[in-house]
Enzyme design. Structure first.
Site, short mmCIF file in Angstrom:
data_model
loop_
_atom_site.label_atom_id
_atom_site.label_comp_id
_atom_site.label_asym_id
_atom_site.label_seq_id
_atom_site.Cartn_x
_atom_site.Cartn_y
_atom_site.Cartn_z
N HIS A 118 0.88 -1.18 0.00
CA HIS A 118 0.00 0.00 0.00
C HIS A 118 0.90 1.22 0.00
O HIS A 118 1.85 1.30 0.79
CB HIS A 118 -0.89 -0.01 1.24
CG HIS A 118 -2.05 0.92 1.14
ND1 HIS A 118 -1.90 2.29 1.13
CD2 HIS A 118 -3.38 0.71 1.01
CE1 HIS A 118 -3.10 2.86 1.02
NE2 HIS A 118 -4.01 1.91 0.93
N ARG A 129 -4.26 -6.39 -7.08
CA ARG A 129 -5.68 -6.22 -6.71
C ARG A 129 -6.14 -4.78 -6.88
O ARG A 129 -5.47 -3.84 -6.45
CB ARG A 129 -5.85 -6.63 -5.25
CG ARG A 129 -7.24 -6.46 -4.71
CD ARG A 129 -7.25 -6.80 -3.24
NE ARG A 129 -6.45 -5.87 -2.50
CZ ARG A 129 -6.93 -4.94 -1.67
NH1 ARG A 129 -8.23 -4.83 -1.46
NH2 ARG A 129 -6.12 -4.14 -1.03
#
Ligand code: SIN
Length: 534
Positions: free
Chosen positions: A241, A383
């Protein structure tokens, strides 16, 4: 101390609980969770659930964004059914009592939709910036009403029990019969026997030194499934992230991508922007692009962090939209309405996992997996933000339908399961081995198997992790188990699988970037990297 159920569910996040709620209409369900029932990865999800719920949105648009983000490796049929079945599952969640945030002050009208990286429009349902916590609350309340569900807290699943291990025969298709589970408070190991075992244990962020994940994310499900002989796929695709708060006192605190969705801009410490050099979507580019861009800029500048600037928005807006993030930042002396937020990339999500078919079935009969622990084909090589809770809901429903179809034909298994054998293990006087190896694995993975990899780095990591695994196995067989030891054993195996999948892939794609093969190779590498214990 054998316990017997129709369904044994390992994990109490969105996948485990939503399956348990449905399966309770078919039979008895045990939900086993290694901490308290609320402590799951789901509980920490800030962003929300991506789904097509707005008339201006379309399935095709969500499908295309998912495929684009997945860098050519998503299974298109899976993407299609997850996106199209998603709205029905969201409706069910709302019926179960989940309160998503509505637009403005309107409590009866349209849902407020957030935007995140890689999405071409707003489509993320959220509950302020604590979506996971709200979902977990509603699911726990719902599960508590079902008398067929028993939740075992502080119960740590050690290993799956499979038929081949008991009979000593290698089978064409092995069958899962249950699991050995450690009752942490009483310090004993129980045998859980079940007609179906569902792994929903979440991800493995703790394999890395810096992660947005809670302490429980030690890859237990992948490690157990691997040891049992299930196929594991694409574990090289670890999503970093881009924006984890950089502050010495802030452990793993995520600054949701939804903050960039509301206009926050990534800048260098000197205030200059840089994302325009990397992608047309700038700060809202897909995560693999943003994390790699930050990593490149930090290596170039020597800075420890970049900054995320949303100071152009009013304090009133920020407090209402991001109450949790705003207040946590304030605790660290950062007023996000006035100060840019220091951020760094951190390990966040495991895109690979236990390989499953479109019904969540693994390569072992009667063993299912869903949620982050599973590799369904939805995420491909990267993703799309907020697709994971949706994936968990769609797959648990499909797994439930499959289990319902199979259940009538499943006879009670007569095979005797021997109780857990500690094999003369004694108390350890060398616990330092456990804490030292925990740190060494996480550091090694961060330094050598991070955002940018190379063959040399991967080889180096493999040698170190192999040595640590040998040390852990020896220790594991000689000394009595503790949760720390069980988790260490699991992160070591998962680290090894991540390295193995990364070594197999001789190209760069999505979240896997190898300096020795910097290009994407669509001729040879549109395929999964699948590993299995021999
Ligand atoms: C976030 O809020 O940025 C995390 C959401 C996700 O990982 O899908």
């Amino acid at each position: 101390m054998e316990k017997e159920y129709d369904f044994l569910v390992l994990g109490s996040g969105i996948g485990g609980l939503s399956f348990a709620i449905k399966a309770a209409e078919l039979g008895t369900v045990a939900v086993v969770t290694k901490k308290s029932k609320v402590e799951s990865n789901t509980n920490h999800a800030q962003g929300g659930i991506a789904a097509v719920t707005d008339n201006n949105d379309s399935f095709e648009s969500h499908i295309n964004d998912t495929l684009k983000s997945g860098a050519g490796l998503c299974k298109e049929d899976v993407v299609r059914f997850v996106v199209t079945e998603g709205p029905e599952r969201i409706k069910e969640l709302i019926e179960w009592g989940v309160n998503f945030t509505k637009e403005g002050d309107n409590t009866s009208g349209a849902y407020d939709l957030g935007r995140e990286g890689g999405h071409s429009r707003r489509r993320v349902l959220h509950a302020e910036d604590l979506t996971g916590r709200e979902i977990e609350r509603a699911l726990i309340e719902k599960a508590a009403l079902q008398k067929n569900i028993t939740i075992y807290e502080n119960f740590f699943s050690i290993d799956l029990i499979c038929k081949s291990k008991l009979t000593g025969h290698k089978e064409e298709e092995d069958r899962c019969l249950g699991a050995y589970v450690f009752d942490v408070d009483k310090n004993i190991v129980h045998t859980f026997r079940a007609k179906f075992v569902m792994i929903a244990t979440g991800g493995s962020g703790k394999v890395y030194l810096i992660t947005t994940n809670p302490d429980i994310a030690t890859g237990d499900g992948v490690a157990m499934a691997y040891r049992a002989g299930a196929e594991i796929a694409n574990m090289g695709f670890i999503q970093f992230h881009p924006t984890c708060l950089y502050h010495p006192a802030a452990k793993s605190f995520l600054i949701s991508e939804a903050v960039r969705g509301e206009g926050a801009v990534l800048k260098l410490k000197n205030g200059s922007t840089f994302m325009e050099k990397y992608h047309t979507m700038k700060s809202l580019a897909p995560r693999d692009v943003v994390a790699k861009a930050i990593d490149t800029e930090l290596k170039k500048s020597g800075d420890e962090y970049v900054i995320l600037d949303i100071t152009h928005m009013s304090k009133e807006f920020l407090v209402k939209r991001f109450p949790y993030i705003y207040n946590r930042c304030l605790e660290f002396g950062i007023d996000m309405a006035v100060d840019p937020i220091p951020v760094v990339p951190a390990a966040h999500y495991q895109c690979g996992g236990v390989l499953v078919n479109p019904f969540g079935q693994t390569s072992i009969d009667r063993l299912f997996a869903f949620g982050e622990v599973a590799c369904t084909g939805l995420h491909g090589a990267n993703r799309l933000a907020s697709n994971s809770l949706l994936e968990a809901l769609v797959f648990t429903h499909r797994a439930f339908k499959k289990a319902k179809e199979l259940l009538p034909a499943v006879a009670k298994e007569s095979l005797l399961i021997p109780p857990w054998d500690p094999k003369g293990a004694t108390e350890s006087d060398e616990s330092i081995m456990v804490s030292h190896n925990w740190e060494e694995i996480r550091m090694c993975m961060w330094n050598y198997v991070g955002i940018v990899r190379s063959d040399k780095r991967l080889e180096r990591a493999k040698r170190r992790i192999d040595m640590i695994i040998r040390e852990i196995e020896e220790y594991y067989h000689n000394f009595t188990i503790t949760t720390n030891l069980l988790e260490l054993r699991n992160i070591a195996i998962v680290a090894r699988i991540i390295i193995e999948c990364s070594c197999l892939r001789k190209e760069s794609r999505g979240l896997h970037y190898n300096l020795d093969y910097p290009e994407r190779d669509d001729v040879n590498w549109i395929k999964d990297t699948v590993v299995k214990k021999d």
